[in-house]
Design an enzyme around this catalytic site. Structure first.
Site, PDB file in Angstrom:
ATOM      1  NE  ARG A 185      -2.787   1.077   3.508  1.00 28.22           N
ATOM      2  CZ  ARG A 185      -3.721   1.273   4.459  1.00 28.22           C
ATOM      3  NH1 ARG A 185      -4.968   1.573   4.102  1.00 28.22           N
ATOM      4  NH2 ARG A 185      -3.414   1.136   5.726  1.00 28.22           N
ATOM      5  CG  ASP A 474      -4.772   2.971  11.165  1.00 28.56           C
ATOM      6  OD1 ASP A 474      -5.712   3.725  11.508  1.00 28.56           O
ATOM      7  OD2 ASP A 474      -4.885   2.137  10.248  1.00 28.56           O
TER       8      ASP A 474
END
Length: 554
Positions: A185, A474
């Site tokens: 990613r 996150d």
């Protein structure tokens, strides 16, 4: 120290990577650590320069278009299914490329950053896929970005090892063919890489695109090796807000495959549907990426953040309750996930479920039992709804998640045949925010402040996936926390206890939250509090909390 490829500034030349390049070039403006030259080779930098030369200006135009979309939303214009692309949605004949080799079965995917220890743990985890993350789970320090690329390159060549400060040895215990398929990613289109400077044809200098840097270095160094291993260069695409942004990625893929001499369609992408704008353009996103697309993912945390960000100024009807009350079963989240499964399967694409952020505690059986029960219920719902796989943040969650998908899939690699023709989702259902109900509580305010500050503190130290109160936080969960504080403050929301949330109250709540922070030598809490004040308390709402923090601190 500064290095740059030795490009002729006026005449085209053939780069070491085998593609033509001209005056644009990439300059490295940060110190070079051990082995950095293995990643930042002249040929790799030539390739990055070529990507920026071709696509940087389109990227800037698309980011400008996002600004107009935000203005429209603030002025009361709702996202909508596009009239101009109705023919694409109506044409049921087209399909996406689908899974590449090694991506057919994705029933459990583990996510995490690409530091050396985490890379080894992910490859040993037993998951079907590892989402190697340079976005929300990675603090984009120069070291993390370059050494993450080194770790991936080493892993794919069987030379990865790590010794902890305590002397513990970590090694990949499986043959490479038996390790999880890597899906990398890169950073979203909005993020820059300030340690690399792109000089365009006019000589103007600008920070490089984080997206193009991450993608370019990974595909340049690893595409052929991945093909040799019987897999391929696969990517998760984050934060898209329109099908035009997907088209840009597709153009990047086509260019890269031509430049590197690998067959068109080798690259596969899975798109995270994590903005309300993208939810209305899922079909079009798949269409733009159809020659390279493997699936869609329900990026639930960023999706909630997008909802708050988009409608933050719409008034009291659009105020969401405590984060803990926004579950996957509230109406607007249910509509989003059901539409995603239907859309993906209707075009031959995988539908991958959302993150389970629980962290078991091997020293506390009660916490572990609660975490596993919550994960089982979440994954049972996803598998029953038609998802082909799901995400977890911790290896100990993999057996529980896999059991729920095994129960539905059996020996099948996926359930693409479930077209969910029973589903009919309207624009009104996607936008049914007011029906969520729930309440804003004083405890919810304190939790949001603490989570945001503790996460930012961790991020400033270079740790982008932070274990906080048995949850893996996150950037996305921190974004929800600070954006809710901003919305509650600017709406003068009243808590369930009867307290009006104004500047005075938030400052008092911050004092209470800060007193509970786990201070330690070398912490970055003072800086994190400054960042929080900027992104949660100021009149202007920064679109992403990491933008200013990156420019100032990293």
């Amino acid at each position: 120290m500064t290095i740059a490829p030795a490009l002729d500034r006026t005449e085209p030349r053939q780069s070491a990577g085998g593609f033509a390049t001209v005056s644009p070039w990439i300059e490295v403006t940060a110190p070079l650590g051990e082995r950095y030259e293995e990643i930042l080779t002249p040929a790799a930098l030539d390739f990055l320069a070529a990507l920026h030369d071709r696509f940087a200006h389109t990227r800037h135009d698309l980011l400008a278009a996002r600004l107009q979309t935000r203005v429209d939303a603030a002025n009361g214009r709702d996202p909508r299914f596009l009239h101009e692309t109705a023919e694409i949605r109506a044409d049921r004949s087209w399909r996406v490329a689908g899974a590449g080799p090694g991506l057919e079965d994705r029933r459990v995917e583990i996510t995490g950053p690409t530091d050396r220890k985490m890379t080894i743990n992910a490859l040993n985890s037993g998951a079907k896929v590892w989402l190697a993350d340079h976005e929300d789970a990675t603090s984009p320090t120069w070291r993390n970005i370059v050494e993450g690329q080194l770790n991936l390159a080493d892993a794919l060549r069987g030379r990865l090892g790590f010794t902890s400060p305590e002397g513990k040895e970590y090694r990949v215990e499986r043959e490479l063919a038996e390790t999880p398929t890597i899906v990398f990613r890169p950073r979203g289109w909005h993020l820059t890489e300030k340690h690399l400077r792109f000089h365009d044809r006019t000589g103007r200098a600008m920070h490089a695109s984080g997206s193009l840097v991450d993608f370019g270095l990974y595909v340049f160094h690893n595409a052929r090796r991945l093909i040799e291993l019987g897999r391929g260069p696969y990517f998760y695409l984050p934060k898209l807000e329109s099908h035009l942004e997907a088209r840009l990625w597709n153009d990047v893929f086509v260019f890269a495959q031509n430049a590197l001499g690998i067959p068109q369609g080798t690259i596969r992408a899975t798109v995270l549907i994590e903005t309300i704008q993208a939810a209305f353009q899922m079909e079009e996103i798949l269409y733009e990426l159809r020659e390279h697309c493997a699936g869609l993912n329900a990026g639930r945390w960023d999706y909630i953040f997008s909802i708050v960000k988009t409608f933050r100024s719409r008034g009291r009807r659009w105020v969401l309750p405590d984060r803990a009350q926004i579950t996957m079963t509230v109406p607007f989240m249910r509509a989003y996930t059901e539409l995603l499964v239907q859309t993906a399967h209707g075009r031959g694409a995988h539908a991958i479920g959302g993150m389970s952020a629980f962290i078991p505690d091997r020293r506390d059986p009660e916490i572990t039992e609660r975490a596993l029960a919550a994960v089982a219920a979440d994954k049972r719902r996803e598998a029953g709804d038609g998802f082909d796989g799901t995400w977890v943040a911790h290896p100990d969650l993999i057996p529980t998640a896999r059991a729920e998908f095994d129960r539905v899939l059996g020996e099948r690699p996926n359930q693409l045949e479930r077209l969910r023709e029973d589903v009919e989702v309207t624009a009104a259902q996607l936008l049914d925010i007011p029906s969520v109900g729930g309440a804003v509580t004083e405890a919810g305010v304190i939790d949001n402040i603490q989570i945001a500050i503790r996460y930012v503190e961790s991020w400033l130290r270079g740790v982008g996936a932070a274990a906080i109160e048995h949850l893996m936080e996150d950037a996305a969960t921190a974004e929800i926390s600070r954006s809710q504080i901003w919305q509650w403050l600017h709406d003068n929301t009243v808590t369930a206890e009867g307290t009006r949330i104004d500047q005075t109250y938030i400052v008092q709540a911050m004092g209470e939250a800060v007193r509970g922070l786990p201070r330690f030598e070398g912490d970055r809490f003072d800086d994190a509090i400054q960042v929080f004040r900027t992104v949660a308390l100021e009149p202007e709402f920064p679109t992403f909390l990491t933008l200013g923090a990156y420019a100032r601190f990293l």
